[in-house]
Design a protein around this motif. Structure first.
Motif, PDB file in Angstrom:
ATOM      1  N   UNK A 551       0.843  -1.199   0.000  1.00 29.99           N
ATOM      2  CA  UNK A 551       0.000   0.000   0.000  1.00 29.99           C
ATOM      3  C   UNK A 551       0.879   1.251   0.000  1.00 29.99           C
ATOM      4  N   UNK A 552       1.950   1.246   0.807  1.00 28.40           N
ATOM      5  CA  UNK A 552       2.880   2.382   0.784  1.00 28.40           C
ATOM      6  C   UNK A 552       3.489   2.556  -0.607  1.00 28.40           C
ATOM      7  N   UNK A 553       3.830   1.444  -1.235  1.00 30.54           N
ATOM      8  CA  UNK A 553       4.420   1.511  -2.575  1.00 30.54           C
ATOM      9  C   UNK A 553       3.414   2.084  -3.580  1.00 30.54           C
ATOM     10  N   UNK A 554       2.163   1.690  -3.439  1.00 32.34           N
ATOM     11  CA  UNK A 554       1.127   2.216  -4.332  1.00 32.34           C
ATOM     12  C   UNK A 554       0.924   3.719  -4.128  1.00 32.34           C
ATOM     13  N   UNK A 555       0.942   4.161  -2.900  1.00 34.67           N
ATOM     14  CA  UNK A 555       0.756   5.589  -2.615  1.00 34.67           C
ATOM     15  C   UNK A 555       1.902   6.401  -3.204  1.00 34.67           C
ATOM     16  N   UNK A 556       3.125   5.880  -3.098  1.00 29.91           N
ATOM     17  CA  UNK A 556       4.278   6.591  -3.658  1.00 29.91           C
ATOM     18  C   UNK A 556       4.167   6.693  -5.175  1.00 29.91           C
ATOM     19  N   UNK A 557       3.747   5.607  -5.824  1.00 28.81           N
ATOM     20  CA  UNK A 557       3.623   5.626  -7.279  1.00 28.81           C
ATOM     21  C   UNK A 557       2.448   6.480  -7.743  1.00 28.81           C
ATOM     22  N   UNK A 558       1.407   6.575  -6.935  1.00 30.88           N
ATOM     23  CA  UNK A 558       0.235   7.355  -7.337  1.00 30.88           C
ATOM     24  C   UNK A 558       0.507   8.855  -7.355  1.00 30.88           C
ATOM     25  N   UNK A 564       0.161  10.999  -0.064  1.00 27.68           N
ATOM     26  CA  UNK A 564       1.576  11.000   0.309  1.00 27.68           C
ATOM     27  C   UNK A 564       1.829  11.760   1.603  1.00 27.68           C
ATOM     28  N   UNK A 565       1.000  12.748   1.892  1.00 28.46           N
ATOM     29  CA  UNK A 565       1.162  13.459   3.165  1.00 28.46           C
ATOM     30  C   UNK A 565       0.765  12.601   4.348  1.00 28.46           C
ATOM     31  N   UNK A 566       0.005  11.528   4.116  1.00 26.20           N
ATOM     32  CA  UNK A 566      -0.402  10.633   5.201  1.00 26.20           C
ATOM     33  C   UNK A 566       0.533   9.455   5.386  1.00 26.20           C
ATOM     34  N   UNK A 569       6.370   8.048   9.000  1.00 25.54           N
ATOM     35  CA  UNK A 569       7.735   8.572   8.968  1.00 25.54           C
ATOM     36  C   UNK A 569       8.743   7.520   8.523  1.00 25.54           C
ATOM     37  N   UNK A 570       8.524   6.262   8.856  1.00 22.38           N
ATOM     38  CA  UNK A 570       9.490   5.237   8.455  1.00 22.38           C
ATOM     39  C   UNK A 570       9.558   5.072   6.946  1.00 22.38           C
ATOM     40  N   UNK A 571       8.557   5.562   6.217  1.00 23.72           N
ATOM     41  CA  UNK A 571       8.576   5.503   4.755  1.00 23.72           C
ATOM     42  C   UNK A 571       9.139   6.788   4.175  1.00 23.72           C
ATOM     43  N   UNK A 572       8.752   7.918   4.719  1.00 26.41           N
ATOM     44  CA  UNK A 572       9.189   9.202   4.162  1.00 26.41           C
ATOM     45  C   UNK A 572      10.640   9.516   4.465  1.00 26.41           C
ATOM     46  N   UNK A 573      11.207   8.931   5.514  1.00 23.07           N
ATOM     47  CA  UNK A 573      12.596   9.236   5.876  1.00 23.07           C
ATOM     48  C   UNK A 573      13.614   8.423   5.097  1.00 23.07           C
ATOM     49  N   UNK A 574      13.217   7.350   4.454  1.00 22.33           N
ATOM     50  CA  UNK A 574      14.172   6.538   3.707  1.00 22.33           C
ATOM     51  C   UNK A 574      14.166   6.937   2.239  1.00 22.33           C
ATOM     52  N   UNK A 575      15.308   6.783   1.561  1.00 21.45           N
ATOM     53  CA  UNK A 575      15.366   7.169   0.145  1.00 21.45           C
ATOM     54  C   UNK A 575      14.518   6.240  -0.712  1.00 21.45           C
ATOM     55  N   UNK A 581      10.888   1.438  -6.164  1.00 20.84           N
ATOM     56  CA  UNK A 581      10.414   2.053  -4.922  1.00 20.84           C
ATOM     57  C   UNK A 581      10.033   1.008  -3.884  1.00 20.84           C
ATOM     58  N   UNK A 582      10.559   1.177  -2.682  1.00 16.46           N
ATOM     59  CA  UNK A 582      10.279   0.291  -1.551  1.00 16.46           C
ATOM     60  C   UNK A 582      10.388  -1.181  -1.953  1.00 16.46           C
ATOM     61  N   UNK A 583      11.586  -1.661  -2.220  1.00 19.41           N
ATOM     62  CA  UNK A 583      11.726  -3.077  -2.601  1.00 19.41           C
ATOM     63  C   UNK A 583      11.268  -3.998  -1.479  1.00 19.41           C
ATOM     64  N   UNK A 584      10.776  -5.187  -1.787  1.00 20.16           N
ATOM     65  CA  UNK A 584      10.318  -6.109  -0.748  1.00 20.16           C
ATOM     66  C   UNK A 584      11.454  -6.488   0.200  1.00 20.16           C
ATOM     67  N   UNK A 585      11.074  -6.708   1.441  1.00 25.15           N
ATOM     68  CA  UNK A 585      12.077  -7.076   2.435  1.00 25.15           C
ATOM     69  C   UNK A 585      12.576  -8.498   2.252  1.00 25.15           C
ATOM     70  N   UNK A 586      11.818  -9.334   1.559  1.00 25.74           N
ATOM     71  CA  UNK A 586      12.209 -10.728   1.316  1.00 25.74           C
ATOM     72  C   UNK A 586      12.574 -10.935  -0.149  1.00 25.74           C
ATOM     73  N   UNK A 587      13.404 -10.065  -0.683  1.00 25.05           N
ATOM     74  CA  UNK A 587      13.789 -10.145  -2.094  1.00 25.05           C
ATOM     75  C   UNK A 587      14.561 -11.427  -2.378  1.00 25.05           C
ATOM     76  N   UNK A 588      14.413 -11.916  -3.609  1.00 24.44           N
ATOM     77  CA  UNK A 588      15.115 -13.113  -4.071  1.00 24.44           C
ATOM     78  C   UNK A 588      16.092 -12.701  -5.154  1.00 24.44           C
ATOM     79  N   UNK A 589      17.272 -12.288  -4.740  1.00 28.37           N
ATOM     80  CA  UNK A 589      18.267 -11.780  -5.685  1.00 28.37           C
ATOM     81  C   UNK A 589      19.009 -12.945  -6.328  1.00 28.37           C
ATOM     82  N   UNK A 590      19.069 -12.950  -7.649  1.00 26.67           N
ATOM     83  CA  UNK A 590      19.804 -13.992  -8.369  1.00 26.67           C
ATOM     84  C   UNK A 590      21.279 -13.651  -8.521  1.00 26.67           C
ATOM     85  N   UNK A 591      21.629 -12.391  -8.442  1.00 29.50           N
ATOM     86  CA  UNK A 591      23.033 -11.976  -8.470  1.00 29.50           C
ATOM     87  C   UNK A 591      23.162 -10.715  -7.631  1.00 29.50           C
TER      88      UNK A 591
END
Length: 676
Positions: A551-558, A564-566, A569-575, A581-591
């Motif tokens: 949902x945070x990712x959708x709000x950023x893209x929208x 976005x004002x809602x 802080x844990x989302x707005x303070x990170x780059x 935008x906001x990559x998943x915390x359980x990413x499956x990186x192949x390289x």
């Protein structure tokens, strides 16, 4: 002319002609008949050759053009007698003419001659019993039955296709029509083909052959296409679904590392230089598209996204299907995320361009790629696009099918949009009077329940619609400021997103009057202490504690400022990177990206670089040194202290410097512009 051809021309078949004296003509009459038949062949032959040339000239690009051609050919091959009379009656007519013994001159009829190839398409009883697996064999067996041919094509793709007249109520919820992925289809419906295409038709005939694609079309202004190093692999097939993933080649990985270095440099010129060398690198195209959009160059931003989609489509697996709704992509894999983001941004460009029906088709496509996780949260957008494109029935179908296992009514957008869909259906003229009343009552009940469940929607919605609410509504506790302040941050984010996106749909006069009636009914139910009010209040307290990451990712893209004002802080303070935008915390990186060697002089000042050039052992940052260089390090620290004292003295000196203005001569007659 042979007797066999003469029998076919007269509608007879071998063995069906009757032995009669009328068939025996004198030699002179036989010569006349033969000359007449030659004349008829001379007149009929050009029509055959022209039809063959037209067929060869046609270039079939997809199976739907093949179906249309088959339908057109079968319609032309049917004669008037074939449509209304059986075949035996045609033979009897030929008998009567032969019995009369007269050789009458007949005008050449193309229908009679064209009936000859009908025997190829008209199946016999034995052929109907045989089951054909291929599309071509089914076309021969079915003849002009286009519905059967469409069904065969759908079965070959794992679908149940229907003709346009049959409606799409039996199709899967996530079924995608490929023709609706082209925005020209919707624009032609609005403005006509002549206004949309213009002079493009003769130009397309002169163009070279390019690969047929559904998402975008290769443009002449693009660089020459060469495979950038992206491929697609089928991971597994399970429960009628195919799971795919994109893969990067070794060369593409090296370009990806250079792209990450260019992004960290914070200089768009580095990305442009990299894109010139690799014109179809996906992340470069996505990032530069955001830069162009910020600079209000919408045309270039959309062109870059289309180029990225074309690069993806050229890398599709042969089994991967955009329309079936059974192909899956895992968003946790970094190689797949760019495809999701490219589709989303292309969809938003289409919606702003005035093609909501095409945007809805892309929304369904995105939802079908990963419906369980829904990484870009398309369920928060699909209702808005359905209302914009007036696909009210589809929104009700989706709500009825997924409400049981997805609880769509607990989302503010579905709670209000489904009620609005029922209201619009009740206002349509083609709806029967009895059905209208049922839909109106259903719409009233749904909207009242939505207002009771989400009372914080009303006041922001009226504010954006520039409507002054009634004094009784403003002063009531249920819709007052307390209802908005009592919302949890997650619920406030959902409410702000819905209000900021769909407030334009509530500005119609009829819709506002209907909303006013439902608000009054809600106030009466609240005053009468309806048990539903307390039940919804308890649900709001228990649920909506934390919003998920999608949902945070959708709000950023929208990019809706009310939403976005809602954001917390844990989302707005990170780059947040535009290409991921906001990559998943359980990413499956192949390289993984190789570790970069730290450049010590990168964060140093100009003065420190000067001393480093003069004294190689100078260390301003206090970096660890080998044990053999401890004495040198000590000397460097002493020098560092001396430099600090020198810098302090220089700051004091610069702070105390005062510049005096030169004395001016008080001469009023002197010209100001005169040189000394």
């Amino acid at each position: 002319m042979s007797s066999r051809a003469l029998r076919r021309l007269k509608g007879k078949q071998r063995g069906q002609e009757a032995l009669d004296l009328g068939d025996l003509v004198p030699d002179e009459q036989a010569v006349e008949v033969e000359e007449e038949e030659k004349l008829e062949n001379a007149l009929i032959q050009p029509s055959k050759s022209s039809s063959r040339k037209a067929k060869n000239k046609k270039n079939l690009t997809n199976i739907y053009e093949l179906i249309c051609d088959a339908e057109h050919e079968t319609e032309n091959s049917m004669t008037d007698e074939d449509k209304g009379k059986p075949e035996e009656q045609n033979c009897d007519v030929g008998k009567e003419k032969s019995d009369s013994g007269e050789t009458e001159k007949r005008d050449p009829q193309p229908e009679t001659v064209a009936a000859k190839p009908e025997s190829r398409y008209k199946p016999s009883k034995k052929k109907k019993k045989k089951k054909k697996n291929t599309i071509g064999e089914k076309q021969v067996a079915a003849g002009d039955d286009i519905d059967a041919l469409l069904e065969t094509i759908g079965q070959s793709n794992g679908l149940t296709l229907q003709s346009e007249g049959g409606g799409g109520s039996d199709r899967p919820i996530l079924y995608v029509e490929h023709r609706n992925l082209n925005p020209e289809t919707e624009l032609k419906r609005y403005f006509g083909a002549r206004a949309v295409l213009g002079d493009q038709r003769p130009r397309q005939r002169q163009r070279h052959f390019h690969r047929s694609t559904w998402l975008t079309v290769l443009k002449d202004t693009w660089p020459r296409f060469s495979r950038p190093g992206i491929s697609m692999t089928l991971l597994e097939s399970k429960d009628g679904q195919q799971y795919f993933t994109f893969e990067h080649s070794r060369d593409y990985q090296q370009v990806q590392f250079k792209f990450l270095d260019a992004v960290e440099s914070m200089d768009p010129n580095n990305i442009v230089a990299l894109l010139q060398l690799n014109p179809y690198h996906i992340d470069c195209l996505l990032q530069l598209s955001d830069v162009c959009r910020i600079q209000e160059d919408q045309e270039m931003a959309r062109d870059l996204i289309e180029r990225a989609l074309y690069s993806f489509e050229c890398a599709f697996h042969p089994v991967f299907s955009l329309v079936s709704g059974t192909s899956r992509l895992d968003y946790r894999r970094p190689e797949n995320r760019a495809f999701f983001l490219a589709l989303y941004k292309h969809m938003m460009f289409l919606e702003r361009r005035g093609c909501p029906r095409t945007a809805l088709e892309y929304c369904r496509l995105l939802l079908s790629l990963d419906p369980d996780r829904d990484p870009l949260c398309m369920l928060l957008l699909i209702d808005f696009l359905s209302l914009r494109s007036r696909e009210y029935s589809y929104l009700l179908r989706l709500y009825q099918a997924w409400e049981v296992h997805r609880n769509l009514s607990q989302l503010p957008n579905f709670a209000f949009s489904v009620a609005l869909s029922c209201f619009h259906l009740s206002q349509e003229e083609q709806t029967e009077s009895g059905e209208r009343e049922k839909l109106k009552q259903k719409a009233d009940l749904l909207l009242q329940n939505a207002l009771i469940m989400f009372p914080g929607v009303l006041m922001p919605l009226l504010d954006l619609c520039t409507v002054q609410p009634d004094a009784a509504v403003v002063s009531h506790v249920f819709f007052g400021p307390k209802s908005q302040l009592g919302q949890s941050p997650a619920l406030a984010e959902l409410v702000s997103l819905y209000v900021g996106r769909t407030h334009t749909l509530w500005r119609e006069a009829g819709v506002l009057l209907w909303l006013e009636e439902c608000v009054r009914e809600v106030l009466q139910r609240v005053d009468s202490k309806d048990p539903l009010v307390e039940d919804c209040q308890n649900k709001r307290k228990q649920r909506y504690q934390n919003a998920p990451r999608n949902i945070h990712r959708h709000v950023i893209l929208s990019e809706i400022k009310e939403a976005t004002s809602a954001l917390p802080l844990e989302v707005t303070t990170q780059p947040v990177m535009g290409f991921d935008p906001l990559p998943p915390l359980d990413s499956l990186a192949s390289y993984t990206r190789p570790e970069r060697q730290s450049v010590r002089a990168s964060s140093e000042s100009t003065l420190s670089l000067l001393f480093r050039s003069l004294l190689p052992n100078f260390n301003l940052q206090g970096e660890p040194l080998p044990p053999d260089d401890l004495e040198v390090a000590q000397a460097g620290r002493d020098l560092n202290q001396e430099v600090n004292r020198l810098m302090v003295a220089m700051r004091d000196m610069l702070a105390n410097i005062q510049f005096q203005e030169p004395p001016r001569e008080d001469n009023p007659d002197r010209d100001e512009g005169e040189w000394d």
